[in-house]
Structures are given as structure tokens and as C-alpha cells.
Design a protein around this motif. Sequence first.
Motif, PDB file in Angstrom:
ATOM      1  N   PRO A  16     -33.920 -21.638   9.953  1.00  0.00           N
ATOM      2  CA  PRO A  16     -33.539 -20.577   9.016  1.00  0.00           C
ATOM      3  C   PRO A  16     -33.889 -20.921   7.576  1.00  0.00           C
ATOM      4  N   LYS A  41     -41.582 -23.484  13.696  1.00  0.00           N
ATOM      5  CA  LYS A  41     -41.725 -22.182  13.048  1.00  0.00           C
ATOM      6  C   LYS A  41     -40.559 -22.011  12.073  1.00  0.00           C
ATOM      7  N   THR A  62     -31.974 -22.470  15.015  1.00  0.00           N
ATOM      8  CA  THR A  62     -30.845 -22.268  14.108  1.00  0.00           C
ATOM      9  C   THR A  62     -31.045 -20.940  13.416  1.00  0.00           C
ATOM     10  N   GLY A  94     -24.373 -18.133  14.400  1.00  0.00           N
ATOM     11  CA  GLY A  94     -23.527 -17.632  13.327  1.00  0.00           C
ATOM     12  C   GLY A  94     -22.123 -18.210  13.353  1.00  0.00           C
ATOM     13  N   GLY A  95     -21.417 -17.987  12.260  1.00  0.00           N
ATOM     14  CA  GLY A  95     -20.041 -18.477  12.163  1.00  0.00           C
ATOM     15  C   GLY A  95     -19.181 -17.476  11.410  1.00  0.00           C
TER      16      GLY A  95
HETATM   17  N1  LIG Z   1     -25.155 -22.582  13.141  1.00  0.00           N
HETATM   18  C1  LIG Z   1     -25.908 -23.022  12.158  1.00  0.00           C
HETATM   19  O1  LIG Z   1     -26.068 -24.216  11.914  1.00  0.00           O
HETATM   20  C2  LIG Z   1     -26.607 -22.039  11.291  1.00  0.00           C
HETATM   21  C3  LIG Z   1     -26.566 -20.675  11.546  1.00  0.00           C
HETATM   22  N2  LIG Z   1     -27.243 -19.804  10.726  1.00  0.00           N
HETATM   23  C4  LIG Z   1     -27.124 -18.357  10.959  1.00  0.00           C
HETATM   24  O2  LIG Z   1     -28.403 -17.707  10.726  1.00  0.00           O
HETATM   25  C5  LIG Z   1     -28.182 -16.451  10.059  1.00  0.00           C
HETATM   26  C6  LIG Z   1     -28.889 -16.429   8.757  1.00  0.00           C
HETATM   27  O3  LIG Z   1     -30.121 -17.006   8.869  1.00  0.00           O
HETATM   28  P1  LIG Z   1     -31.374 -16.081   9.139  1.00  0.00           P
HETATM   29  O4  LIG Z   1     -32.585 -16.870   8.830  1.00  0.00           O
HETATM   30  O5  LIG Z   1     -31.232 -14.759   8.483  1.00  0.00           O
HETATM   31  O6  LIG Z   1     -31.290 -15.854  10.691  1.00  0.00           O
HETATM   32  P2  LIG Z   1     -32.409 -15.221  11.623  1.00  0.00           P
HETATM   33  O7  LIG Z   1     -31.865 -15.384  12.970  1.00  0.00           O
HETATM   34  O8  LIG Z   1     -32.874 -13.884  11.198  1.00  0.00           O
HETATM   35  O9  LIG Z   1     -33.708 -16.183  11.414  1.00  0.00           O
HETATM   36  C7  LIG Z   1     -33.635 -17.529  11.783  1.00  0.00           C
HETATM   37  C8  LIG Z   1     -35.020 -17.923  12.251  1.00  0.00           C
HETATM   38  O10 LIG Z   1     -35.300 -17.174  13.406  1.00  0.00           O
HETATM   39  C9  LIG Z   1     -36.535 -16.482  13.250  1.00  0.00           C
HETATM   40  N3  LIG Z   1     -36.470 -15.225  13.974  1.00  0.00           N
HETATM   41  C10 LIG Z   1     -36.123 -14.009  13.519  1.00  0.00           C
HETATM   42  N4  LIG Z   1     -36.216 -13.105  14.512  1.00  0.00           N
HETATM   43  C11 LIG Z   1     -36.641 -13.773  15.618  1.00  0.00           C
HETATM   44  C12 LIG Z   1     -36.939 -13.414  16.958  1.00  0.00           C
HETATM   45  N5  LIG Z   1     -36.830 -12.161  17.366  1.00  0.00           N
HETATM   46  N6  LIG Z   1     -37.350 -14.378  17.817  1.00  0.00           N
HETATM   47  C13 LIG Z   1     -37.462 -15.650  17.399  1.00  0.00           C
HETATM   48  N7  LIG Z   1     -37.208 -16.057  16.139  1.00  0.00           N
HETATM   49  C14 LIG Z   1     -36.794 -15.132  15.270  1.00  0.00           C
HETATM   50  C15 LIG Z   1     -36.677 -16.283  11.758  1.00  0.00           C
HETATM   51  O11 LIG Z   1     -38.053 -16.105  11.459  1.00  0.00           O
HETATM   52  P3  LIG Z   1     -38.437 -15.121  10.217  1.00  0.00           P
HETATM   53  O12 LIG Z   1     -37.872 -15.747   9.013  1.00  0.00           O
HETATM   54  O13 LIG Z   1     -39.942 -15.122  10.236  1.00  0.00           O
HETATM   55  O14 LIG Z   1     -37.843 -13.783  10.530  1.00  0.00           O
HETATM   56  C16 LIG Z   1     -36.144 -17.623  11.255  1.00  0.00           C
HETATM   57  O15 LIG Z   1     -37.141 -18.618  11.355  1.00  0.00           O
HETATM   58  C17 LIG Z   1     -26.698 -16.335   9.880  1.00  0.00           C
HETATM   59  O16 LIG Z   1     -26.156 -15.626  10.966  1.00  0.00           O
HETATM   60  C18 LIG Z   1     -26.206 -17.774   9.922  1.00  0.00           C
HETATM   61  O17 LIG Z   1     -24.873 -17.872  10.330  1.00  0.00           O
HETATM   62  C19 LIG Z   1     -28.020 -20.212   9.690  1.00  0.00           C
HETATM   63  C20 LIG Z   1     -28.080 -21.569   9.426  1.00  0.00           C
HETATM   64  C21 LIG Z   1     -27.361 -22.581  10.175  1.00  0.00           C
END
Ligand SMILES: NC(=O)C1=CN([C@@H]2O[C@H](COP(=O)(O)OP(=O)(O)OC[C@H]3O[C@@H](n4cnc5c(N)ncnc54)[C@H](OP(=O)(O)O)[C@@H]3O)[C@@H](O)[C@H]2O)C=CC1
Length: 475
Positions: A142, A167, A219, A244-245
Motif C-alpha cells: 500500500p 507491485k 497489505t 483493514g482495521g
Molecule cells: N493491515 C495492515 O498492515 C495495513 C492495512 N492497510 C489497509 O489498506 C487500505 C488503504 O490502503 P490502500 O492502498 O488504499 O489499499 P488498496 O487495497 O486499494 O491498495 C493496496 C494495494 O493493492 C493494490 N490493489 C488495488 N486493487 C487491487 C486489485 N483488484 N487486485 C490486486 N491488487 C490491488 C493497490 O494497487 P494500486 O495502488 O495500483 O491501486 C496497492 O498496491 C486501508 O483499508 C488500510 O487499512 C494499509 C496498510 C497496512
Amino acid sequence: MLYINGKWESSEDNLDVVSPTNGQLLGTVAKGGEQETKLAIDAAKKALPAWSKRTAKERYDYLNRVAEILRSRTDEIAEVITTEMGKPVKESKAEISLAIDYLEWFAEEGRRIYGETIPASSSSKRLSVIRQPIGVVGAITPWNFPIAMITRKIAPAMAAGCTVVLKPASSTPLTAVEVIKACHDAGVPEGVVNLLHGSASNITKALMDSPVVRKITFTGSTEVGKQLVRQSADTMKKLSLELGGHAPFIVFEDADLEQAAEDLIASKFRNAGQTCVCTNRVYVHESIVKPFSELFAEKIRKLVVGDGLESGVTIGPLIDSNAVDKVEDQVQDAREKGAEVLVGGKKIVEGEYAKGNFFEPTLLVNATHDMKISYEETFGPIAPIFSFTTEEEAIDRANNGEYGLASYIFTKDASRIVRVSEALEYGIVGINDPMPTVAQAPFGGVKESGIGREGGRQGIEDYLEYKYLSFQLDV
Ligand SMILES: NC(=O)C1=CN([C@@H]2O[C@H](COP(=O)(O)OP(=O)(O)OC[C@H]3O[C@@H](n4cnc5c(N)ncnc54)[C@H](OP(=O)(O)O)[C@@H]3O)[C@@H](O)[C@H]2O)C=CC1
Ligand SMILES: O=C(O)[C@H](O)CS(=O)(=O)O
């Protein structure tokens, strides 16, 4: 830039990187799709035999060289992180330090991948168990911790003898480039780590469709995590999901209010509230809710919103306009359902902030459980305070929901600490501690906050397979 088989690759198709602080174009990186993903998987497959056969000490040396290079580049990489995703530069430096801790921790853990012997049922047999790397790993990370979430995955993978196709989030590709540059400059052999930018769904589909990729570590949001679980079934990939949390922060009547309010600032407003372990709900015992709310409000008013590169700034922008819209919607919904805004409450659009994604650090009181903010992950600088009467009510409220990542309790009562921390349905409990994350402890959640653990002794397990050897001696 893409990094495949030890070489930086350009592409006709590029991804723009835009500043969340002022909307300016920061740069572009080459985008890859299905074809480049297949090339990266092939490179990782080709590199796997030699990398997995290196000694644990050799891999330890590589990981420590990467850590040393990142440490030497902390100032410039911190500037890249802050420019790309907005967090104050002091937080960016702290994140780089955490990223280095993961590299150094797993460099050591890779030297303690022990097997075992098992007493046989017959004197002519010898039974043993060895641990082997799972193979080629797909890693998806993320934007909110753009360096630490990468090393939290590639460090255990590389230490275990796996090779990686990474990625990163499209919002923070330049930080990912810095990590891979450090791997390249440390002499990590070609194909061991590979870097792709581009359409997450296309790249992920190619990773999921390939039987060569044996594990996906992700993540990000719970929504995407669920999608990955479904996609992984056809090739039975091993999954680690950090999702998520919706953390509860429970302040009991005997808590040190000054310390709890100070710690709540850290837990709620780090990274402008854009962390999966941020407090999302503040539960305060009814007998102290008024003095605590005022104390906390005073501390929020001292937060400084602005460009994370400027010293003294403690709250940067949110990652994009969608994030601002989401928190604005939650505040509006809470107001309509009876919450009172004690501090903040609005997006900031005047002057120098006009082109950024800024929202005022906000305190809502008289929050109730029909409000969106009580069950939707906020991922922004909004703190809602709920009051409670009994310990049982606090526990029930805290456990009510689909998330189970981090939780926090503030009390000086030792028996209550044992009762409540054991009753909370979360993977992490901060006890009078707002910042539990360290490389040497297992980080992860239960329920819909994920599968598996990252960090700690446990963090390398998911990159290894057990192999049972049953040896019949010549009789
Ligand atoms: N538990 C943990 O340790 C953590 C949890 N999070 C959670 O992540 C969220 C925020 O981060 P955010 O980046 O917006 O989350 P996303 O799930 O939108 O994106 C995370 C990653 O997944 C990729 N992604 C998006 N859509 C897809 C898909 N359909 N298939 C595969 N990969 C995909 C994104 O790529 P791209 O950017 O190209 O869309 C990015 O690299 C929040 O819900 C937060 O709670 C965040 C950090 C730590
Ligand atoms: O993405 C996150 O929220 C991080 O995992 C938070 S932490 O690891 O820095 O606590």
C-alpha cells in the motif's frame, strides 16, 4: 522504472506521480502489464535455485548491505516519501528506521530456520523435518507506509531463500524504486527481486494465473484482500493478508488522563490517521468523558497542518481527494446523527492548501453506534468519542465489528488489564501503549483484518514449507 532480472526497464506507458500536498506532477514511472509480469516471474523462477541454495549467512550479508544503504540514504528517501504521500518528514524517517529494522531482524531470523528429528517407530528408520523456501512470491503493498510495508515482505522472503515480484501502490512508486535501487546497489543477484508498476488487476491476474508463483503477500484494504482469496483458489497459492482495521481506544476511569490523551494523539493522528492500526473509535468511561474530551481537544488544537516537508508540521495531506471525500462524508453523517464537533470538521481549501488534500484534525463527541464512523474504517484525522458505563459494555462495543487488527486499553488496574486484553478479539493490544509496532513482534489481525503475521519469529514462517523425510536404513 520497472526492474526485471537485474535491469531497469522503460516502457511506452507511464504512470504519473502527483503530490497530495499541492497537486504538482512529481515524476513518472514506467508501467508494466501482463507481458512484463510474466518476464518478472520468469526472472524470479530462474534466480530461485541459486538464491535458495546460498547459505543463510550469505543472504544475511545481502540483507544487511541493503539495510546499510537505506540507512545512508535516509534523508533523501524521507524526502521522497513525504513528497509522494504527504506524511511529515519526521514520520518518514521513523518509517525508514522501521523498514531497516525489518531487514536486520529477518537477516538474523534467516539464520535460525531450524528443522527437527523425530523418534522413529522402527529402529531401522530415521525421521526428520527440513524447512525449504516456498518459492516465487508475489508482493503487493500500500501507499501509507510505502517503504516499511515493502521490507516487511521482501526481507523475510529473501531471508527464507525465496525470490520476489513486487507491485507497490501506484501512489508511491518512487519510494519503491529507492528500495530496489538499494537492493541493486547491494549486489542482490538478478531476478531475486523484481519491480512492476501498473494496473493492479492486470499484474495481479498474471501473478495469480502463474503456477510458478507459490505465495501472494498483500497489505491493503479488506475489500481487495477478499478478492485475492477468491483469485488464489485456482492455483492454491499461500496467502498472507494484512488488511483493514477499526481500532478501539478504551480509557477507563482510573487511567492517567494526561498520558492517555497524549497517546491518543499519537495513535489517532500518525500519518494523518492513515494507518491500519490507527484508533478509529475512542471509548471513555462516562465519569471522565467530559474532562478527557476537553484535554484531548486542547492537544488537537496544537497540531500543525501543512506541507510535511516543513519543520513543525504534524499533520500532512490525505493521499487523494477520494480520501478527503470519505472523511467529509463520515463527519457529515455523524453530525446529522447527533455528534457534536468539538474541534475541526472541515476540509481545508484556502490559499496554499487549495490544491492539496487537507482536512482539519477533528474531534467528535456524543458519538453513537448508528454513525458510519463507528463501523467504516476512517483512514483520516477524525476521532469520535463514545462513552461507556461498564467494563463489559466497553469490551462488547470494542469487539462488535468485522475488524480485529489493533486495539488499545488505558488503565492502571492490573487485573483489568488481564481481563480486557484477553477478552478483546484483536491481533494486537496496546496496553497503555499507542505504538506497539516493532520488527521483532508478530503484526497482524483476526476476523476480516487479515491472515498471517508479519514481523517477529512468526513472520518468516509463511515463506517456508515443511518437508518430512522418512529414511529406511539398509537392514
Ligand atoms: N493491515 C495492515 O498492515 C495495513 C492495512 N492497510 C489497509 O489498506 C487500505 C488503504 O490502503 P490502500 O492502498 O488504499 O489499499 P488498496 O487495497 O486499494 O491498495 C493496496 C494495494 O493493492 C493494490 N490493489 C488495488 N486493487 C487491487 C486489485 N483488484 N487486485 C490486486 N491488487 C490491488 C493497490 O494497487 P494500486 O495502488 O495500483 O491501486 C496497492 O498496491 C486501508 O483499508 C488500510 O487499512 C494499509 C496498510 C497496512
Ligand atoms: O500500514 C500500517 O498501518 C502500518 O502497518 C502501521 S505500522 O506498522 O507502522 O504500525
